[in-house]
Write a protein that holds these residues in place. Structure first.
Motif, short mmCIF file in Angstrom:
data_model
loop_
_atom_site.label_atom_id
_atom_site.label_comp_id
_atom_site.label_asym_id
_atom_site.label_seq_id
_atom_site.Cartn_x
_atom_site.Cartn_y
_atom_site.Cartn_z
N TYR A 49 9.02 -15.41 21.32
CA TYR A 49 7.73 -15.92 21.80
C TYR A 49 6.74 -15.96 20.63
O TYR A 49 6.06 -16.95 20.38
CB TYR A 49 7.13 -15.00 22.87
CG TYR A 49 7.87 -14.90 24.18
CD1 TYR A 49 8.25 -16.03 24.89
CD2 TYR A 49 8.15 -13.65 24.74
CE1 TYR A 49 8.90 -15.92 26.12
CE2 TYR A 49 8.79 -13.53 25.96
CZ TYR A 49 9.17 -14.66 26.65
OH TYR A 49 9.80 -14.54 27.86
N THR A 108 0.23 -11.91 22.90
CA THR A 108 1.21 -12.73 23.62
C THR A 108 1.32 -12.40 25.11
O THR A 108 1.29 -13.29 25.95
CB THR A 108 2.60 -12.58 22.94
OG1 THR A 108 2.47 -12.91 21.55
CG2 THR A 108 3.63 -13.48 23.59
N LEU A 109 1.47 -11.12 25.43
CA LEU A 109 1.73 -10.74 26.82
C LEU A 109 0.44 -10.48 27.61
O LEU A 109 -0.53 -9.95 27.07
CB LEU A 109 2.59 -9.47 26.87
CG LEU A 109 3.97 -9.52 26.23
CD1 LEU A 109 4.64 -8.15 26.34
CD2 LEU A 109 4.84 -10.59 26.88
N SER A 110 0.49 -10.76 28.90
CA SER A 110 -0.65 -10.45 29.76
C SER A 110 -0.99 -8.96 29.69
O SER A 110 -2.17 -8.59 29.61
CB SER A 110 -0.34 -10.82 31.21
OG SER A 110 -0.40 -12.21 31.40
N SER A 131 -0.81 -17.46 25.89
CA SER A 131 0.39 -17.32 26.74
C SER A 131 0.18 -16.30 27.85
O SER A 131 1.15 -15.85 28.45
CB SER A 131 1.59 -16.92 25.87
OG SER A 131 1.27 -15.79 25.07
N ASN A 132 -1.05 -15.96 28.14
CA ASN A 132 -1.32 -14.99 29.21
C ASN A 132 -1.48 -15.76 30.51
O ASN A 132 -2.42 -16.52 30.68
CB ASN A 132 -2.61 -14.20 28.94
CG ASN A 132 -2.66 -13.61 27.55
OD1 ASN A 132 -3.69 -13.70 26.87
ND2 ASN A 132 -1.58 -13.02 27.09
N THR A 133 -0.54 -15.56 31.42
CA THR A 133 -0.52 -16.38 32.63
C THR A 133 -0.85 -15.60 33.90
O THR A 133 -0.78 -16.14 34.99
CB THR A 133 0.86 -17.05 32.79
OG1 THR A 133 1.87 -16.03 32.87
CG2 THR A 133 1.18 -17.97 31.61
N SER A 134 -1.17 -14.32 33.76
CA SER A 134 -1.45 -13.50 34.94
C SER A 134 -2.84 -13.75 35.49
O SER A 134 -3.75 -14.16 34.77
CB SER A 134 -1.35 -12.01 34.59
OG SER A 134 -0.02 -11.66 34.35
N PHE A 181 2.93 -9.12 33.42
CA PHE A 181 3.22 -10.54 33.67
C PHE A 181 4.28 -10.71 34.76
O PHE A 181 4.12 -11.50 35.68
CB PHE A 181 3.69 -11.23 32.37
CG PHE A 181 4.58 -12.40 32.61
CD1 PHE A 181 4.07 -13.60 33.06
CD2 PHE A 181 5.96 -12.28 32.44
CE1 PHE A 181 4.90 -14.67 33.33
CE2 PHE A 181 6.80 -13.35 32.69
CZ PHE A 181 6.28 -14.55 33.14
N LEU A 233 10.66 -11.59 31.45
CA LEU A 233 10.62 -12.15 30.09
C LEU A 233 12.02 -12.69 29.76
O LEU A 233 12.98 -12.40 30.47
CB LEU A 233 10.17 -11.08 29.10
CG LEU A 233 8.75 -10.53 29.37
CD1 LEU A 233 8.40 -9.42 28.39
CD2 LEU A 233 7.70 -11.63 29.31
N ASN A 257 7.15 -18.38 33.67
CA ASN A 257 6.84 -18.76 32.29
C ASN A 257 7.70 -18.06 31.24
O ASN A 257 7.91 -18.60 30.15
CB ASN A 257 5.36 -18.48 32.02
CG ASN A 257 4.89 -19.04 30.70
OD1 ASN A 257 5.25 -20.16 30.34
ND2 ASN A 257 4.10 -18.26 29.97
N GLY A 258 8.21 -16.89 31.56
CA GLY A 258 9.04 -16.15 30.61
C GLY A 258 10.26 -16.93 30.15
O GLY A 258 10.81 -16.68 29.07
N PHE A 308 5.44 -22.29 24.08
CA PHE A 308 4.63 -21.29 23.37
C PHE A 308 4.09 -21.86 22.07
O PHE A 308 2.95 -21.60 21.69
CB PHE A 308 5.45 -20.01 23.15
CG PHE A 308 5.78 -19.33 24.44
CD1 PHE A 308 4.86 -18.47 25.04
CD2 PHE A 308 6.95 -19.60 25.12
CE1 PHE A 308 5.12 -17.89 26.26
CE2 PHE A 308 7.23 -19.01 26.35
CZ PHE A 308 6.31 -18.15 26.92
C1 1QQ Z 1 2.43 -13.44 30.09
C2 1QQ Z 1 3.45 -14.48 29.95
C3 1QQ Z 1 4.64 -14.20 29.12
C4 1QQ Z 1 5.81 -15.01 29.54
C5 1QQ Z 1 4.30 -14.47 27.69
C6 1QQ Z 1 5.43 -14.29 26.74
O1 1QQ Z 1 3.27 -15.56 30.49
O2 1QQ Z 1 2.63 -12.30 29.61
O3 1QQ Z 1 1.40 -13.72 30.70
#
Ligand code: 1QQ
Length: 377
Positions: A49, A108-110, A131-134, A181, A233, A257-258, A308
């Motif tokens: 990632y 990178t990670l939520s 890349s934070n999708t939460s 996440f 992930l 998304n992982g 990403f």
């Molecule tokens: C988050 C993601 C992960 C898949 C990022 C690598 O979307 O941690 O929010």
């Protein structure tokens, strides 16, 4: 911290009435220099990632510094978080206090953003998730932004498409219970299933770092679902997919998304075939901007960009536009410019922010086929 640099960072919570620091000076001839910090998952189980993000950012940096000559020169300072909350906090502290950056891209990670975002927010340094999708990322504070499409938009899009085309009625869920996440993605999957009137046949969890998923998958197989929803992930997620097929689970597999990284094909192999995912970016999209990006990325790295890389690339264009708007490398000005962003069109689509600075955008649904993701239709 025991270490005093000549140039102190912004006050932690506005206690001082001193004017905001200008982290980077205006150079000769009016060119603004801006140091931007990047916190990425650059080593460890999710390093692909971070590598994709670094590649996207460096491609954009070259293009932008060329285009902005005489007006703006951006410099990127990369820090590796190792995908750990502690690592992300340390990196953010270092970038703010030692490197005096004007803004931070990542982490990178939520889960890392939940840990490190408040540090940047308190210091009044814009921090921009790519890349934070939460859910809840923007609730950290006014200095927190992201261009990554939330799972609350992406997952329902994928589930609706899959249910429609595959006649899915019963679903089982499996997710990593020690990753913010993955937990958030699971909650979105479950809420969406309930809203759609799907029957939930079973649920199982694992932890990041696990390598054996047979017990959980054997149990879920017995519940006979039409679809298996996986929130994880890429490393663990791909092993789950592989094991599910090995155990004879024939259900449709849908992930979050992982899975938007080519490592999925390396780890799961042919077992990835049929995996359905929602993404805001597809290198297959017949769009001039997207194809120019794919071509430039391939020329530089000899491979196709993933989601990403695309969102990282877009983020630097957003930074550039906002810094040019600010006219100086100033944290508060930059924050205000970012907050005003309207209808930015990048390679990962059209982006604008809602009143909480959440990105509004569309997801496309893709399916894994012969080692790559193709449109799901
Ligand atoms: C988050 C993601 C992960 C898949 C990022 C690598 O979307 O941690 O929010």
């Amino acid at each position: 911290v025991g270490c005093s640099s000549g140039n102190s960072a912004a006050p932690a919570n506005g206690g001082s009435s001193a004017p905001a620091q200008t982290p980077a000076a205006e150079g000769a001839g009016g060119e603004v220099t801006a140091q931007i910090g990047v916190v990425g998952f650059l080593s460890g189980s999710g390093a692909a990632y971070g590598e994709a993000q670094k590649a996207g950012l460096e491609l954009a940096l070259g293009e932008l510094n060329e285009a902005n000559k005489g007006k703006l020169k951006m410099e990127l300072k990369f820090e590796d978080s190792g995908g750990e909350k502690e690592g992300a906090i340390n990196a953010v502290n270092k970038l703010i206090n030692q490197d005096n950056v004007v803004a931070i891209i990542g982490p990178t990670l939520s889960g890392e953003m939940f840990a490190a975002g408040p540090v940047a927010n308190e210091a009044e340094v814009p921090i921009f998730g790519i890349s934070n999708t939460s859910e809840g990322i923007n609730d950290i504070g006014e200095y927190v932004f992201r261009n990554s499409l939330p799972e609350s938009i992406a997952i329902p899009t994928a589930m609706k498409a899959a249910v429609e085309k595959k006649g899915i009625k019963k679903v089982a869920l499996i997710y990593a219970s020690n990753d913010d996440f993955s937990v958030n993605g699971y909650k979105v999957m479950k809420a969406t299933a309930e809203k759609m009137g799907l029957e939930i046949t079973g649920e199982a969890t694992f932890s990041n770092g696990d390598v054996d998923f047979s017990a959980q998958l054997t149990k879920l197989k017995q519940t006979n679902p039409d679809a298996l929803l996986v929130s994880a992930l890429y490393k663990e997620g791909s092993m789950v997919v592989k094991k599910a097929r090995e155990l004879g689970i024939t259900a449709t597999i849908l992930g979050g998304n992982g899975f938007n990284n080519p490592k999925v094909f390396e780890i799961a192999g042919p077992a990835a075939d049929g995996l359905i995912v929602a993404t805001p970016f597809s290198p297959e999209k017949q769009d001039e901007k997207v194809q120019a990006f794919v071509k430039a990325f391939e020329a530089k790295y000899n491979k196709k960009p993933d989601q990403f890389a695309a969102q990282a690339y877009d983020s630097l264009y957003i930074m550039s536009q906002s810094l040019l708007g600010a006219g100086k490398a100033d944290r508060e000005e930059l924050r205000n410019q970012l907050a005003q962003l309207k209808d930015f069109t990048g390679v990962s689509g059209k982006l604008s922010f809602d009143e909480k600075r959440n990105p509004i955008g569309d997801a496309v649904v893709v399916v894994a086929k012969d080692g790559k993701f193709v449109p799901f239709e």
